[in-house]
Design a protein around this motif. Structure first.
Motif, PDB file in Angstrom:
ATOM      1  N   PRO A  72       0.792  -1.235   0.000  1.00  0.00           N
ATOM      2  CA  PRO A  72       0.000   0.000   0.000  1.00  0.00           C
ATOM      3  C   PRO A  72       0.821   1.280   0.000  1.00  0.00           C
ATOM      4  CG  PRO A  72       0.025  -0.975   2.182  1.00  0.00           C
ATOM      5  CD  PRO A  72       0.709  -1.957   1.270  1.00  0.00           C
ATOM      6  N   GLY A  73       2.130   1.165   0.100  1.00  0.00           N
ATOM      7  CA  GLY A  73       2.986   2.353   0.125  1.00  0.00           C
ATOM      8  C   GLY A  73       4.430   1.979  -0.114  1.00  0.00           C
ATOM      9  N   ASP A  74       5.268   2.994  -0.242  1.00  0.00           N
ATOM     10  CA  ASP A  74       6.696   2.792  -0.485  1.00  0.00           C
ATOM     11  C   ASP A  74       7.344   2.181   0.756  1.00  0.00           C
ATOM     12  OD1 ASP A  74       9.373   2.932  -1.032  1.00  0.00           O
ATOM     13  OD2 ASP A  74       9.391   5.047  -1.574  1.00  0.00           O
ATOM     14  N   PRO A  75       7.845   0.943   0.674  1.00  0.00           N
ATOM     15  CA  PRO A  75       8.433   0.298   1.857  1.00  0.00           C
ATOM     16  C   PRO A  75       9.689   1.003   2.365  1.00  0.00           C
ATOM     17  CG  PRO A  75       8.812  -1.032  -0.097  1.00  0.00           C
ATOM     18  CD  PRO A  75       7.863   0.051  -0.497  1.00  0.00           C
ATOM     19  N   SER A  76      10.370   1.763   1.493  1.00  0.00           N
ATOM     20  CA  SER A  76      11.567   2.479   1.941  1.00  0.00           C
ATOM     21  C   SER A  76      11.218   3.651   2.853  1.00  0.00           C
ATOM     22  CB  SER A  76      12.383   2.969   0.740  1.00  0.00           C
ATOM     23  OG  SER A  76      11.649   3.908  -0.016  1.00  0.00           O
ATOM     24  N   GLU A  77       9.921   3.966   2.962  1.00  0.00           N
ATOM     25  CA  GLU A  77       9.471   5.034   3.854  1.00  0.00           C
ATOM     26  C   GLU A  77       9.049   4.497   5.223  1.00  0.00           C
ATOM     27  OE1 GLU A  77       9.666   8.159   3.598  1.00  0.00           O
ATOM     28  OE2 GLU A  77       9.981   8.566   1.472  1.00  0.00           O
ATOM     29  N   LEU A  78       9.291   3.220   5.469  1.00  0.00           N
ATOM     30  CA  LEU A  78       9.029   2.664   6.800  1.00  0.00           C
ATOM     31  C   LEU A  78      10.136   3.074   7.760  1.00  0.00           C
ATOM     32  CD1 LEU A  78       7.943  -0.948   5.775  1.00  0.00           C
ATOM     33  CD2 LEU A  78       6.458   0.793   6.781  1.00  0.00           C
ATOM     34  N   HIS A  79       9.788   3.330   9.000  1.00  0.00           N
ATOM     35  CA  HIS A  79      10.784   3.641  10.019  1.00  0.00           C
ATOM     36  C   HIS A  79      10.244   3.251  11.388  1.00  0.00           C
ATOM     37  CE1 HIS A  79       8.218   7.215   9.693  1.00  0.00           C
ATOM     38  NE2 HIS A  79       8.552   7.529  10.912  1.00  0.00           N
ATOM     39  N   LEU A  80      11.142   3.246  12.374  1.00  0.00           N
ATOM     40  CA  LEU A  80      10.802   2.774  13.715  1.00  0.00           C
ATOM     41  C   LEU A  80      10.873   3.898  14.733  1.00  0.00           C
ATOM     42  CD1 LEU A  80      12.900  -0.536  13.783  1.00  0.00           C
ATOM     43  CD2 LEU A  80      10.545  -0.236  13.012  1.00  0.00           C
ATOM     44  N   ARG A  81       9.976   3.813  15.712  1.00  0.00           N
ATOM     45  CA  ARG A  81      10.050   4.692  16.882  1.00  0.00           C
ATOM     46  C   ARG A  81      10.128   3.786  18.109  1.00  0.00           C
ATOM     47  NH1 ARG A  81       5.354   8.333  16.851  1.00  0.00           N
ATOM     48  NH2 ARG A  81       6.596   9.594  15.393  1.00  0.00           N
ATOM     49  N   ILE A  82      11.282   3.787  18.769  1.00  0.00           N
ATOM     50  CA  ILE A  82      11.528   2.898  19.899  1.00  0.00           C
ATOM     51  C   ILE A  82      11.363   3.685  21.200  1.00  0.00           C
ATOM     52  CG2 ILE A  82      13.197   1.344  20.983  1.00  0.00           C
ATOM     53  CD1 ILE A  82      14.486   1.001  18.242  1.00  0.00           C
ATOM     54  N   VAL A  83      10.479   3.196  22.063  1.00  0.00           N
ATOM     55  CA  VAL A  83      10.099   3.962  23.251  1.00  0.00           C
ATOM     56  C   VAL A  83      10.144   3.078  24.497  1.00  0.00           C
ATOM     57  CG1 VAL A  83       8.256   5.271  24.361  1.00  0.00           C
ATOM     58  CG2 VAL A  83       8.593   5.465  21.891  1.00  0.00           C
ATOM     59  N   TRP A 133       8.749  -0.941  -5.888  1.00  0.00           N
ATOM     60  CA  TRP A 133       7.444  -0.300  -5.653  1.00  0.00           C
ATOM     61  C   TRP A 133       7.328   0.980  -6.473  1.00  0.00           C
ATOM     62  CZ3 TRP A 133       5.781   4.442  -3.960  1.00  0.00           C
ATOM     63  CH2 TRP A 133       4.432   4.552  -3.628  1.00  0.00           C
ATOM     64  N   SER A 134       8.377   1.781  -6.474  1.00  0.00           N
ATOM     65  CA  SER A 134       8.363   3.036  -7.220  1.00  0.00           C
ATOM     66  C   SER A 134       8.194   2.783  -8.712  1.00  0.00           C
ATOM     67  CB  SER A 134       9.663   3.802  -6.956  1.00  0.00           C
ATOM     68  OG  SER A 134       9.663   5.042  -7.656  1.00  0.00           O
ATOM     69  N   ALA A 135       8.906   1.769  -9.234  1.00  0.00           N
ATOM     70  CA  ALA A 135       8.816   1.457 -10.663  1.00  0.00           C
ATOM     71  C   ALA A 135       7.396   1.007 -11.024  1.00  0.00           C
ATOM     72  CB  ALA A 135       9.821   0.372 -11.020  1.00  0.00           C
ATOM     73  N   THR A 136       6.774   0.244 -10.145  1.00  0.00           N
ATOM     74  CA  THR A 136       5.406  -0.236 -10.397  1.00  0.00           C
ATOM     75  C   THR A 136       4.403   0.904 -10.338  1.00  0.00           C
ATOM     76  OG1 THR A 136       5.961  -2.395  -9.447  1.00  0.00           O
ATOM     77  CG2 THR A 136       3.624  -1.843  -9.634  1.00  0.00           C
ATOM     78  N   THR A 137       4.594   1.788  -9.348  1.00  0.00           N
ATOM     79  CA  THR A 137       3.625   2.868  -9.135  1.00  0.00           C
ATOM     80  C   THR A 137       3.681   3.912 -10.231  1.00  0.00           C
ATOM     81  OG1 THR A 137       3.846   2.559  -6.743  1.00  0.00           O
ATOM     82  CG2 THR A 137       2.882   4.621  -7.477  1.00  0.00           C
ATOM     83  N   HIS A 138       4.883   4.196 -10.741  1.00  0.00           N
ATOM     84  CA  HIS A 138       5.054   5.262 -11.722  1.00  0.00           C
ATOM     85  C   HIS A 138       5.154   4.751 -13.150  1.00  0.00           C
ATOM     86  CE1 HIS A 138       6.595   7.052  -7.895  1.00  0.00           C
ATOM     87  NE2 HIS A 138       5.816   8.041  -8.291  1.00  0.00           N
ATOM     88  N   ALA A 139       4.867   3.456 -13.323  1.00  0.00           N
ATOM     89  CA  ALA A 139       4.932   2.889 -14.678  1.00  0.00           C
ATOM     90  C   ALA A 139       3.829   3.468 -15.571  1.00  0.00           C
ATOM     91  CB  ALA A 139       4.796   1.378 -14.595  1.00  0.00           C
TER      92      ALA A 139
END
Length: 244
Positions: free
Chosen positions: A8-19, A238-244
């Protein structure tokens, strides 16, 4: 080559918040069990054409004031740092905390001392006295199936394991919302797949369903580099698929 993605989105935009949420409570377990919450967040960038100072699509996403970023939660992880040399007996504390922690305590700790058993002590090189337990790793269903859980768990473990002599987990399925998992064969298949993912990081089966990783092992560090490259490749696909 990575096949086209249906994420559903660009996986390279995933990140963690450790608390770590310190309640400052004075309980017998407060110095023994530390619960660390890890939010898995996805950053989405949106472009408001009406605010863009240039022609649509001709601006720099890093500098354009028309871009806004927002984070949405797509999963979570829970870890426990168990301090065996302070507070109460760690075995007793884990026994009272949950069945999952108790299962790991039974495999690794001496009930009388709350410290590692002699067998475990001989198995693991000294790199600290604490025990890190990977208790839960969950992703929303639409983000599953691409190995992202393993990639993200490796990053969290790497941040939380300093000062620990062992990292432990007990592979299992915790999200029971999928009807297909009511089938025993499918349940076993998914559980085995989860175990293979943790073995990829260097976890080894120790006793019953408890897996152990030594922080001194080079496997995690080597795999972490490969998994980071995998994340970049997933983002490019993902980017190649989305912007194809």
């Amino acid at each position: 080559m990575i096949e086209p993605l249906s994420l559903p989105g660009d996986p390279s935009e995933l990140h963690l918040r450790i608390v770590y949420n310190d309640t400052l409570s004075d309980t017998p377990d407060v110095d023994t069990l530390e619960e660390w919450s890890v939010e898995i967040l996805h950053r989405r960038r949106e472009h408001d054409i009406s605010r863009c100072p240039t022609a649509s699509g001709a601006c720099d996403p890093e500098d354009c004031p028309a871009y806004t970023a927002s984070d949405s939660a797509v999963g979570s992880m829970t870890f426990f740092r168990v301090h065996l040399d302070r507070g109460r007996n760690a075995y007793a504390a884990m026994e009272e905390a949950s069945e999952d922690l108790y299962e790991i305590a039974q495999a690794l700790l001496d009930p009388a001392t709350g410290y590692y058993t002699a067998e475990v002590s001989e198995l693991l090189e000294y790199s600290g006295s604490a025990l890190l337990v990977m208790d839960r790793v969950t992703l929303r269903e639409e983000w599953r199936g691409r190995g992202l859980g393993v990639i993200l768990a490796a990053e969290a473990i790497f941040r939380l394991m300093p000062g620990c002599r062992a990292v432990a987990c007990s592979p299992a399925v915790y999200d029971l919302s999928a009807n297909r998992l009511r089938n025993e064969a499918e349940w076993n298949r998914v559980t085995a797949k989860i175990a293979r993912g943790w073995k990829q990081l260097g976890f080894l089966p120790y006793r019953d369903n408890v897996f152990v990783l030594s922080p001194t092992s080079l496997v995690l560090e080597e795999q972490r580099g490969q998994l980071r490259r995998r994340l970049v490749e997933l983002g490019a696909a993902w980017s190649a698929t989305t912007h194809a």
